[in-house]
Each structure stands twice: as C-alpha cells, then as structure tokens.
Design a protein around this motif. Structure first.
Motif, PDB file in Angstrom:
ATOM      1  N   PHE A  11      47.454 -66.879  17.639  1.00  0.00           N
ATOM      2  CA  PHE A  11      46.535 -67.229  18.719  1.00  0.00           C
ATOM      3  C   PHE A  11      45.616 -66.053  19.074  1.00  0.00           C
ATOM      4  O   PHE A  11      44.474 -66.279  19.504  1.00  0.00           O
ATOM      5  CB  PHE A  11      47.287 -67.766  19.942  1.00  0.00           C
ATOM      6  N   PHE A  33      41.577 -74.753  22.968  1.00  0.00           N
ATOM      7  CA  PHE A  33      41.239 -75.342  21.662  1.00  0.00           C
ATOM      8  C   PHE A  33      42.199 -76.483  21.376  1.00  0.00           C
ATOM      9  O   PHE A  33      43.291 -76.562  21.945  1.00  0.00           O
ATOM     10  CB  PHE A  33      41.303 -74.273  20.560  1.00  0.00           C
ATOM     11  N   ARG A  34      41.773 -77.381  20.473  1.00  0.00           N
ATOM     12  CA  ARG A  34      42.589 -78.569  20.180  1.00  0.00           C
ATOM     13  C   ARG A  34      43.757 -78.199  19.270  1.00  0.00           C
ATOM     14  O   ARG A  34      43.596 -77.422  18.324  1.00  0.00           O
ATOM     15  CB  ARG A  34      41.738 -79.675  19.559  1.00  0.00           C
ATOM     16  N   ILE A  36      46.310 -78.422  16.365  1.00  0.00           N
ATOM     17  CA  ILE A  36      46.098 -78.849  14.982  1.00  0.00           C
ATOM     18  C   ILE A  36      46.966 -80.067  14.630  1.00  0.00           C
ATOM     19  O   ILE A  36      46.668 -80.781  13.674  1.00  0.00           O
ATOM     20  CB  ILE A  36      46.384 -77.665  14.030  1.00  0.00           C
ATOM     21  N   ASN A  37      48.009 -80.303  15.403  1.00  0.00           N
ATOM     22  CA  ASN A  37      48.944 -81.406  15.157  1.00  0.00           C
ATOM     23  C   ASN A  37      49.137 -82.183  16.464  1.00  0.00           C
ATOM     24  O   ASN A  37      50.188 -82.111  17.109  1.00  0.00           O
ATOM     25  CB  ASN A  37      50.277 -80.822  14.654  1.00  0.00           C
ATOM     26  N   HIS A  43      45.199 -83.352  23.241  1.00  0.00           N
ATOM     27  CA  HIS A  43      46.239 -82.315  23.126  1.00  0.00           C
ATOM     28  C   HIS A  43      45.502 -80.988  22.937  1.00  0.00           C
ATOM     29  O   HIS A  43      45.070 -80.648  21.837  1.00  0.00           O
ATOM     30  CB  HIS A  43      47.187 -82.592  21.960  1.00  0.00           C
ATOM     31  N   LEU A  45      45.391 -76.791  23.753  1.00  0.00           N
ATOM     32  CA  LEU A  45      46.150 -75.577  24.058  1.00  0.00           C
ATOM     33  C   LEU A  45      45.250 -74.633  24.839  1.00  0.00           C
ATOM     34  O   LEU A  45      44.100 -74.397  24.435  1.00  0.00           O
ATOM     35  CB  LEU A  45      46.614 -74.900  22.766  1.00  0.00           C
ATOM     36  N   GLY A  96      61.364 -75.145  21.660  1.00  0.00           N
ATOM     37  CA  GLY A  96      60.271 -75.543  20.778  1.00  0.00           C
ATOM     38  C   GLY A  96      59.117 -74.565  20.705  1.00  0.00           C
ATOM     39  O   GLY A  96      58.084 -74.887  20.107  1.00  0.00           O
ATOM     40  N   THR A  98      56.976 -71.997  19.113  1.00  0.00           N
ATOM     41  CA  THR A  98      56.816 -71.506  17.740  1.00  0.00           C
ATOM     42  C   THR A  98      55.764 -70.408  17.648  1.00  0.00           C
ATOM     43  O   THR A  98      55.738 -69.666  16.672  1.00  0.00           O
ATOM     44  CB  THR A  98      56.422 -72.653  16.786  1.00  0.00           C
ATOM     45  N   VAL A  99      54.881 -70.329  18.633  1.00  0.00           N
ATOM     46  CA  VAL A  99      53.860 -69.282  18.653  1.00  0.00           C
ATOM     47  C   VAL A  99      54.104 -68.463  19.923  1.00  0.00           C
ATOM     48  O   VAL A  99      54.052 -69.003  21.042  1.00  0.00           O
ATOM     49  CB  VAL A  99      52.434 -69.865  18.646  1.00  0.00           C
ATOM     50  N   HIS A 103      50.963 -70.214  25.806  1.00  0.00           N
ATOM     51  CA  HIS A 103      49.969 -71.286  25.757  1.00  0.00           C
ATOM     52  C   HIS A 103      50.463 -72.467  26.570  1.00  0.00           C
ATOM     53  O   HIS A 103      51.636 -72.829  26.512  1.00  0.00           O
ATOM     54  CB  HIS A 103      49.691 -71.726  24.310  1.00  0.00           C
ATOM     55  N   HIS A 105      50.276 -76.430  26.895  1.00  0.00           N
ATOM     56  CA  HIS A 105      49.883 -77.678  26.240  1.00  0.00           C
ATOM     57  C   HIS A 105      49.360 -78.610  27.326  1.00  0.00           C
ATOM     58  O   HIS A 105      50.050 -78.849  28.321  1.00  0.00           O
ATOM     59  CB  HIS A 105      51.086 -78.370  25.596  1.00  0.00           C
TER      60      HIS A 105
HETATM   61  P1  5GP Z   1      54.673 -74.339  20.594  1.00  0.00           P
HETATM   62  O1  5GP Z   1      55.523 -75.090  19.607  1.00  0.00           O
HETATM   63  O2  5GP Z   1      54.778 -72.833  20.376  1.00  0.00           O
HETATM   64  O3  5GP Z   1      54.887 -74.716  22.019  1.00  0.00           O
HETATM   65  O4  5GP Z   1      53.181 -74.748  20.303  1.00  0.00           O
HETATM   66  C1  5GP Z   1      52.439 -74.249  19.241  1.00  0.00           C
HETATM   67  C2  5GP Z   1      51.395 -75.277  18.929  1.00  0.00           C
HETATM   68  O5  5GP Z   1      50.416 -74.670  18.133  1.00  0.00           O
HETATM   69  C3  5GP Z   1      51.923 -76.484  18.168  1.00  0.00           C
HETATM   70  O6  5GP Z   1      51.701 -77.663  18.936  1.00  0.00           O
HETATM   71  C4  5GP Z   1      51.134 -76.466  16.874  1.00  0.00           C
HETATM   72  O7  5GP Z   1      50.765 -77.754  16.417  1.00  0.00           O
HETATM   73  C5  5GP Z   1      49.928 -75.619  17.218  1.00  0.00           C
HETATM   74  N1  5GP Z   1      49.379 -74.891  16.111  1.00  0.00           N
HETATM   75  C6  5GP Z   1      50.061 -74.213  15.147  1.00  0.00           C
HETATM   76  N2  5GP Z   1      49.216 -73.623  14.284  1.00  0.00           N
HETATM   77  C7  5GP Z   1      47.962 -73.939  14.706  1.00  0.00           C
HETATM   78  C8  5GP Z   1      46.650 -73.615  14.213  1.00  0.00           C
HETATM   79  O8  5GP Z   1      46.458 -72.908  13.225  1.00  0.00           O
HETATM   80  N3  5GP Z   1      45.605 -74.128  14.915  1.00  0.00           N
HETATM   81  C9  5GP Z   1      45.771 -74.909  16.034  1.00  0.00           C
HETATM   82  N4  5GP Z   1      44.667 -75.366  16.621  1.00  0.00           N
HETATM   83  N5  5GP Z   1      46.985 -75.223  16.521  1.00  0.00           N
HETATM   84  C10 5GP Z   1      48.063 -74.742  15.865  1.00  0.00           C
END
Ligand code: 5GP
Ligand code: ZN
Length: 117
Positions: A11, A33-34, A36-37, A43, A45, A96, A98-99, A103, A105
């Motif tokens: 990020f 930003f939106r 990616i999934n 959705h 972030l 959950g 992962t980054v 952030h 959501h």
């Molecule tokens: P977490 O799981 O940490 O709460 O959320 C991380 C979010 O970052 C996930 O919903 C995932 O889809 C999103 N994400 C991961 N890699 C990327 C990326 O390269 N670009 C964008 N826009 N979102 C990402």
C-alpha cells in the motif's frame, strides 16, 4: 520508523504510484482506491498515506489520521450514494489482515449480514 514509507509494503507502493490502482479520492493525508478483489458492488480501501501497521497503532502514533480516514469514508459513501455501508479494519492475521498498512474497507451496494463470518 512509524509513519515512514516501507520498501516492502504494497500500500505504500500504491500511495507512491509505483503499483497501479483505481483511485477514488486523494487528500493530503489519505488515499482511497478500489479493492482488486471486491466483496461488494462498492469495495473501497482507504489508507493514511503514512505507514502504520494497524488501526490501533495509527490511533496511538497519529490519532488525527484516524479522523481523516473516517471522514473520507463518509465522503466516499456520499459520492457512491450509499445509505448503508460497513467499515471494517481487519487487525491481525486471525481476523484476515493480509496487508500490514492500516486500511479501512468500505463495503456497500448490497445487503450485508450481521454477524460477519
Ligand atoms: P486485508 O485482508 O488486509 O484486510 O485487506 C487487504 C485487501 O487488499 C484485500 O481485500 C485485497 O483484495 C486487497 N488487495 C490486495 N492486493 C491488492 C492490490 O494490488 N491492489 C488493490 N487495489 N487491492 C489489493
Ligand atoms: Zn505501507
């Protein structure tokens, strides 16, 4: 150091424009930003530009940025015409996260069940 860009942080790279993203809004202190999934029609972030691990670390190191992030949530919800939406800060791998750049959501545009899974 807390707040400084981290070379290994996805990020931080998105904030710096080194990794592309669909930008929704930007302020002096925040970047949105939106996802990616996307898990809902909207959705987004929202991150502070400064690197902090999670929302509690952010609140400790830079409490004013928590307000900046939450204010942006409201601005984006209004722009996306969302009457109802959910704001989630996953904290820790078991929840959950992962980054590890804090952030919010912003999820909306469909019915959202409670309790979450
Ligand atoms: P977490 O799981 O940490 O709460 O959320 C991380 C979010 O970052 C996930 O919903 C995932 O889809 C999103 N994400 C991961 N890699 C990327 C990326 O390269 N670009 C964008 N826009 N979102 C990402
Ligand atoms: Zn970062």
């Amino acid at each position: 150091m807390a707040g400084e860009p981290q070379d290994d942080c996805l990020f931080c790279k998105i904030v710096a424009g080194q990794v592309p993203a669909t930008v929704v809004r930007e302020t002096a202190t925040t970047f949105a930003f939106r996802d990616i999934n996307p898990q809902a029609p909207t959705h987004v972030l929202v991150v502070p530009k400064a690197h902090h691990r999670d929302v509690a670390a952010l609140a400790t190191a830079a409490p004013e940025l928590v307000g900046d992030v939450l204010r942006e949530i409201g601005e984006i919800a209004a722009e996306e015409k969302l009457d109802s939406y959910r704001t989630v800060f996953n904290t820790g791998t078991g929840a959950g996260q992962t980054v590890f750049h804090v952030h919010a959501h912003l999820l909306g545009g469909r019915g959202l069940e409670w309790p979450p899974g």
